[in-house]
Design a protein around this motif. Structure first.
Motif, PDB file in Angstrom:
ATOM      1  N   GLY A  10       0.990  -1.230   0.000  1.00 60.84           N
ATOM      2  CA  GLY A  10      -0.049  -0.011  -0.018  1.00 60.84           C
ATOM      3  C   GLY A  10       0.755   1.243   0.131  1.00 60.84           C
ATOM      4  N   PHE A  11       1.981   1.223   0.590  1.00 57.83           N
ATOM      5  CA  PHE A  11       3.013   2.321   0.889  1.00 57.83           C
ATOM      6  C   PHE A  11       4.259   2.030   1.125  1.00 57.83           C
ATOM      7  CE2 PHE A  11       0.863   1.764   4.685  1.00 57.83           C
ATOM      8  CZ  PHE A  11       2.181   1.562   5.518  1.00 57.83           C
ATOM      9  N   ILE A  12       5.315   2.826   0.965  1.00 56.84           N
ATOM     10  CA  ILE A  12       6.553   2.599   1.269  1.00 56.84           C
ATOM     11  C   ILE A  12       7.191   3.383   2.330  1.00 56.84           C
ATOM     12  CG2 ILE A  12       8.962   2.502   0.228  1.00 56.84           C
ATOM     13  CD1 ILE A  12       7.925   1.951  -2.670  1.00 56.84           C
ATOM     14  N   ALA A  13       7.807   3.016   3.311  1.00 54.10           N
ATOM     15  CA  ALA A  13       8.200   3.493   4.541  1.00 54.10           C
ATOM     16  C   ALA A  13       9.459   3.688   4.628  1.00 54.10           C
ATOM     17  CB  ALA A  13       7.443   3.138   5.682  1.00 54.10           C
ATOM     18  N   PRO A  14      10.378   4.669   4.574  1.00 52.30           N
ATOM     19  CA  PRO A  14      11.906   4.490   4.931  1.00 52.30           C
ATOM     20  C   PRO A  14      12.155   3.547   6.197  1.00 52.30           C
ATOM     21  CG  PRO A  14      11.231   6.748   4.560  1.00 52.30           C
ATOM     22  CD  PRO A  14       9.952   5.942   4.952  1.00 52.30           C
ATOM     23  N   PRO A  15      13.122   2.972   6.115  1.00 56.72           N
ATOM     24  CA  PRO A  15      13.652   2.256   7.080  1.00 56.72           C
ATOM     25  C   PRO A  15      13.623   3.054   8.670  1.00 56.72           C
ATOM     26  CG  PRO A  15      15.615   2.351   5.827  1.00 56.72           C
ATOM     27  CD  PRO A  15      14.376   2.999   5.139  1.00 56.72           C
ATOM     28  N   ASN A  16      13.415   2.391   9.710  1.00 56.68           N
ATOM     29  CA  ASN A  16      13.592   3.075  10.816  1.00 56.68           C
ATOM     30  C   ASN A  16      12.756   4.502  11.245  1.00 56.68           C
ATOM     31  OD1 ASN A  16      15.599   1.249  11.702  1.00 56.68           O
ATOM     32  ND2 ASN A  16      17.079   2.548  10.703  1.00 56.68           N
ATOM     33  N   VAL A  17      11.373   4.212  10.346  1.00 54.41           N
ATOM     34  CA  VAL A  17      10.610   5.262  10.705  1.00 54.41           C
ATOM     35  C   VAL A  17       9.336   5.007  11.077  1.00 54.41           C
ATOM     36  CG1 VAL A  17       9.209   7.087   9.278  1.00 54.41           C
ATOM     37  CG2 VAL A  17      11.533   6.815   8.768  1.00 54.41           C
ATOM     38  N   THR A  18       8.569   5.733  12.135  1.00 53.93           N
ATOM     39  CA  THR A  18       7.810   5.322  12.765  1.00 53.93           C
ATOM     40  C   THR A  18       6.421   5.613  11.741  1.00 53.93           C
ATOM     41  OG1 THR A  18       8.445   5.574  15.091  1.00 53.93           O
ATOM     42  CG2 THR A  18       5.869   5.411  14.546  1.00 53.93           C
ATOM     43  N   VAL A  19       5.334   4.691  11.385  1.00 53.64           N
ATOM     44  CA  VAL A  19       4.466   4.842  10.614  1.00 53.64           C
ATOM     45  C   VAL A  19       3.312   5.141  11.367  1.00 53.64           C
ATOM     46  CG1 VAL A  19       2.988   4.001   8.701  1.00 53.64           C
ATOM     47  CG2 VAL A  19       5.711   3.682   8.812  1.00 53.64           C
ATOM     48  N   ASP A  20       2.735   6.366  11.375  1.00 49.70           N
ATOM     49  CA  ASP A  20       1.281   6.551  11.877  1.00 49.70           C
ATOM     50  C   ASP A  20       0.674   7.798  11.339  1.00 49.70           C
ATOM     51  OD1 ASP A  20       2.872   8.766  12.605  1.00 49.70           O
ATOM     52  OD2 ASP A  20       2.913   8.273  14.783  1.00 49.70           O
ATOM     53  N   GLY A  21      -0.112   8.501  11.608  1.00 48.88           N
ATOM     54  CA  GLY A  21      -0.690   9.511  10.882  1.00 48.88           C
ATOM     55  C   GLY A  21       0.230  10.726  10.337  1.00 48.88           C
ATOM     56  N   ASN A  22       1.180  10.930  11.249  1.00 48.36           N
ATOM     57  CA  ASN A  22       2.090  12.049  11.007  1.00 48.36           C
ATOM     58  C   ASN A  22       3.045  11.698   9.792  1.00 48.36           C
ATOM     59  OD1 ASN A  22       1.773  13.490  13.460  1.00 48.36           O
ATOM     60  ND2 ASN A  22       2.841  12.119  14.607  1.00 48.36           N
ATOM     61  N   PRO A  79       8.288  12.253   2.113  1.00 47.08           N
ATOM     62  CA  PRO A  79       8.544  10.708   1.717  1.00 47.08           C
ATOM     63  C   PRO A  79       7.553   9.778   1.484  1.00 47.08           C
ATOM     64  CG  PRO A  79       9.952  11.660   3.308  1.00 47.08           C
ATOM     65  CD  PRO A  79       9.051  12.479   3.304  1.00 47.08           C
ATOM     66  N   ALA A  80       6.397  10.147   2.130  1.00 45.94           N
ATOM     67  CA  ALA A  80       5.223   9.260   2.102  1.00 45.94           C
ATOM     68  C   ALA A  80       4.583   9.120   0.633  1.00 45.94           C
ATOM     69  CB  ALA A  80       3.888   9.662   3.143  1.00 45.94           C
ATOM     70  N   LEU A  81       4.801  10.028  -0.201  1.00 42.39           N
ATOM     71  CA  LEU A  81       4.543   9.961  -1.663  1.00 42.39           C
ATOM     72  C   LEU A  81       5.303   9.021  -2.625  1.00 42.39           C
ATOM     73  CD1 LEU A  81       4.341  13.719  -2.481  1.00 42.39           C
ATOM     74  CD2 LEU A  81       2.374  12.353  -1.744  1.00 42.39           C
ATOM     75  N   ASN A  82       6.304   8.319  -1.911  1.00 46.47           N
ATOM     76  CA  ASN A  82       7.094   7.346  -2.561  1.00 46.47           C
ATOM     77  C   ASN A  82       6.104   6.148  -2.956  1.00 46.47           C
ATOM     78  OD1 ASN A  82       9.354   5.816  -3.583  1.00 46.47           O
ATOM     79  ND2 ASN A  82      10.098   5.187  -1.691  1.00 46.47           N
ATOM     80  N   GLY A  83       6.171   5.948  -4.426  1.00 47.74           N
ATOM     81  CA  GLY A  83       5.541   4.711  -5.106  1.00 47.74           C
ATOM     82  C   GLY A  83       4.124   5.306  -5.380  1.00 47.74           C
ATOM     83  N   GLN A  84       3.414   6.692  -4.967  1.00 43.78           N
ATOM     84  CA  GLN A  84       2.088   6.824  -5.006  1.00 43.78           C
ATOM     85  C   GLN A  84       1.618   7.496  -6.563  1.00 43.78           C
ATOM     86  OE1 GLN A  84       0.006   5.903  -2.753  1.00 43.78           O
ATOM     87  NE2 GLN A  84       1.847   4.530  -1.812  1.00 43.78           N
ATOM     88  N   SER A  85       2.731   8.063  -7.175  1.00 40.97           N
ATOM     89  CA  SER A  85       2.666   8.612  -8.326  1.00 40.97           C
ATOM     90  C   SER A  85       1.782   9.969  -8.471  1.00 40.97           C
ATOM     91  CB  SER A  85       1.809   7.532  -9.687  1.00 40.97           C
ATOM     92  OG  SER A  85       2.796   6.404  -9.596  1.00 40.97           O
TER      93      SER A  85
END
Length: 208
Positions: free
Chosen positions: A34-46, A76-82
């Motif tokens: 669904g999305f790509i998150a950088p390593p060692n990053v907390t994925v939440d609403g922020n 960075p949350a736009l990675n892969g979202q075009s």
């Protein structure tokens, strides 16, 4: 033997051509999650929130043309979202010089003021329009285009949407005159003299 060598060269050229076509047609790659998150990053609403445009709300207009981006580098949350956007602020009489976006078309929505826009196709045909508030204009992918606020006193503000998280921007003036291309090459290309080229370079040099 000669025919075999020719056939091998032809086959190599064919393979290379397909590779070039694939590169030219490439857009943002499809992702398997669904999305790509950088390593060692907390994925939440922020992680999915971008606050970099807050300064535009209630802020004063800049004295020169300004672009505020929400693209992969900034968000960075736009990675892969075009998808990405930019807010373009045009004081009276300012311009966004001719440039291209190599990886995406651009859909511009004018939210305030009037704006002269245009692009040049591959046959050197110019397509122009004067936009009014509420109008949209599309700049096809990879074609040279520009925007200009011709108003004497009124600013203009637009939002541009891109079909890539990293559309890229290649400024034609900066690419030609700030990239250390030999003055003689530019003088011959523009059918002028070296002194004129150096004058143009001086005008485009970054301000210290």
């Amino acid at each position: 033997m000669a025919s075999k060598t020719f056939a091998m060269k032809f086959f190599s050229m064919l393979i290379s051509s397909f590779a070039i076509i694939q590169m030219a047609a490439a857009a943002d790659p499809n992702i398997l999650t669904g999305f790509i998150a950088p390593p060692n990053v907390t994925v939440d609403g922020n992680f999915f929130t971008f606050t970099g445009m807050r300064s535009l709300v209630g802020g004063g207009l800049p004295t020169a043309f300004k672009v505020s981006k929400a693209a992969l580098a900034e968000f960075p949350a736009l990675n892969g979202q075009s998808v990405s956007i930019a807010v373009l602020e045009f004081p009276a009489g300012s311009t966004n010089p001719p440039h291209i976006h190599p990886r995406s078309a651009e859909l511009l929505f004018l939210i305030d003021g009037t704006l002269q826009v245009g692009f040049v196709d591959t046959t050197n045909k110019l397509f122009t329009q004067t936009l009014q508030t509420g109008d949209m204009f599309v700049f096809p992918k990879g074609l040279v285009h520009f925007q200009y606020n011709a108003a004497a006193n009124a600013p203009a503000i637009a939002i541009s949407a891109f079909g890539s998280a990293n559309a890229g921007t290649v400024s034609i003036p900066n690419t030609l005159f700030n990239a250390s291309i030999d003055d003689n090459v530019l003088a011959l290309s523009f059918k002028t003299d070296v002194a004129t080229i150096q004058h143009l370079k001086a005008g485009l040099a970054p301000k210290s």
